[in-house]
Design a protein around this motif. Structure first.
Motif, PDB file in Angstrom:
ATOM      1  N   PRO A   1       0.819  -1.211   0.000  1.00 38.49           N
ATOM      2  CA  PRO A   1       0.000   0.000   0.000  1.00 38.49           C
ATOM      3  C   PRO A   1       0.853   1.262   0.000  1.00 38.49           C
ATOM      4  O   PRO A   1       1.937   1.298   0.584  1.00 38.49           O
ATOM      5  N   THR A   2       0.352   2.283  -0.675  1.00 43.05           N
ATOM      6  CA  THR A   2       1.053   3.564  -0.705  1.00 43.05           C
ATOM      7  C   THR A   2       0.418   4.575   0.231  1.00 43.05           C
ATOM      8  O   THR A   2       1.011   5.609   0.512  1.00 43.05           O
ATOM      9  N   ALA A   3      -0.786   4.294   0.702  1.00 51.16           N
ATOM     10  CA  ALA A   3      -1.479   5.190   1.622  1.00 51.16           C
ATOM     11  C   ALA A   3      -2.253   4.349   2.626  1.00 51.16           C
ATOM     12  O   ALA A   3      -2.433   3.143   2.444  1.00 51.16           O
ATOM     13  N   GLY A   4      -2.704   4.996   3.662  1.00 52.95           N
ATOM     14  CA  GLY A   4      -3.485   4.314   4.681  1.00 52.95           C
ATOM     15  C   GLY A   4      -4.873   3.979   4.169  1.00 52.95           C
ATOM     16  O   GLY A   4      -5.317   4.486   3.129  1.00 52.95           O
ATOM     17  N   PRO A   5      -5.584   3.119   4.873  1.00 55.23           N
ATOM     18  CA  PRO A   5      -6.937   2.760   4.455  1.00 55.23           C
ATOM     19  C   PRO A   5      -7.882   3.949   4.578  1.00 55.23           C
ATOM     20  O   PRO A   5      -7.712   4.809   5.436  1.00 55.23           O
ATOM     21  N   ARG A   6      -8.863   3.978   3.695  1.00 53.19           N
ATOM     22  CA  ARG A   6      -9.851   5.067   3.711  1.00 53.19           C
ATOM     23  C   ARG A   6     -11.241   4.474   3.710  1.00 53.19           C
ATOM     24  O   ARG A   6     -11.475   3.418   3.142  1.00 53.19           O
ATOM     25  N   LEU A   7     -12.131   5.177   4.326  1.00 50.96           N
ATOM     26  CA  LEU A   7     -13.522   4.754   4.397  1.00 50.96           C
ATOM     27  C   LEU A   7     -14.394   5.881   3.874  1.00 50.96           C
ATOM     28  O   LEU A   7     -14.226   7.035   4.253  1.00 50.96           O
ATOM     29  N   SER A   8     -15.290   5.527   2.984  1.00 50.34           N
ATOM     30  CA  SER A   8     -16.236   6.539   2.507  1.00 50.34           C
ATOM     31  C   SER A   8     -17.625   5.907   2.458  1.00 50.34           C
ATOM     32  O   SER A   8     -17.790   4.752   2.098  1.00 50.34           O
ATOM     33  N   LEU A   9     -18.581   6.692   2.841  1.00 50.20           N
ATOM     34  CA  LEU A   9     -19.971   6.249   2.845  1.00 50.20           C
ATOM     35  C   LEU A   9     -20.778   7.152   1.924  1.00 50.20           C
ATOM     36  O   LEU A   9     -20.590   8.364   1.905  1.00 50.20           O
ATOM     37  N   ALA A  10     -21.655   6.536   1.182  1.00 47.38           N
ATOM     38  CA  ALA A  10     -22.528   7.313   0.302  1.00 47.38           C
ATOM     39  C   ALA A  10     -23.969   6.903   0.568  1.00 47.38           C
ATOM     40  O   ALA A  10     -24.288   5.716   0.595  1.00 47.38           O
ATOM     41  N   VAL A  11     -24.792   7.880   0.773  1.00 48.85           N
ATOM     42  CA  VAL A  11     -26.218   7.627   1.005  1.00 48.85           C
ATOM     43  C   VAL A  11     -26.946   7.850  -0.306  1.00 48.85           C
ATOM     44  O   VAL A  11     -26.877   8.943  -0.874  1.00 48.85           O
ATOM     45  N   PRO A  12     -27.608   6.817  -0.826  1.00 51.44           N
ATOM     46  CA  PRO A  12     -28.294   6.997  -2.114  1.00 51.44           C
ATOM     47  C   PRO A  12     -29.515   7.879  -2.007  1.00 51.44           C
ATOM     48  O   PRO A  12     -30.120   8.073  -1.040  1.00 51.44           O
TER      49      PRO A  12
END
Length: 98
Positions: free
Chosen positions: A87-98
């Motif tokens: 990995p080149t970056a840390g883990p990311r979390l994204s949430l999308a509400v439809p």
């Protein structure tokens, strides 16, 4: 709660109650996060694969045994793929509400 989850925590913490135990665990977590260097670190399995593969390859050359090259190749190939895909970056979390 054994292994890495309890590393750095006083072994007698289970005898403490409530707030004392929570404070001790929080202090141990802060200490472990403060001493841990940021970024990517190789795992023990990757290190073991590189060392064992290198030793087998060196031994194969020294004793002229091609079968040891066959044993070393998957270890070194797997380690190479692991290093190439690190990995080149840390883990990311994204949430999308439809």
């Amino acid at each position: 709660m054994y292994g890495s989850a309890r590393r750095g925590v006083n072994r007698h913490a289970f005898k403490l109650r409530g707030a004392e135990q929570r404070a001790l665990v929080a202090e141990a977590r802060r200490h472990s996060q403060a001493t841990r260097a940021p970024g990517w670190h190789p795992t023990l399995a990757l290190t073991r694969a590189v060392v064992l593969g290198g030793v087998l390859l060196l031994l194969a050359v020294l004793v002229r045994r091609p079968d040891l090259v066959v044993l070393a190749a998957p270890l070194l190939l797997g380690a190479g793929i692991g290093l190439a895909g690190r990995p080149t970056a840390g883990p990311r979390l994204s949430l999308a509400v439809p």
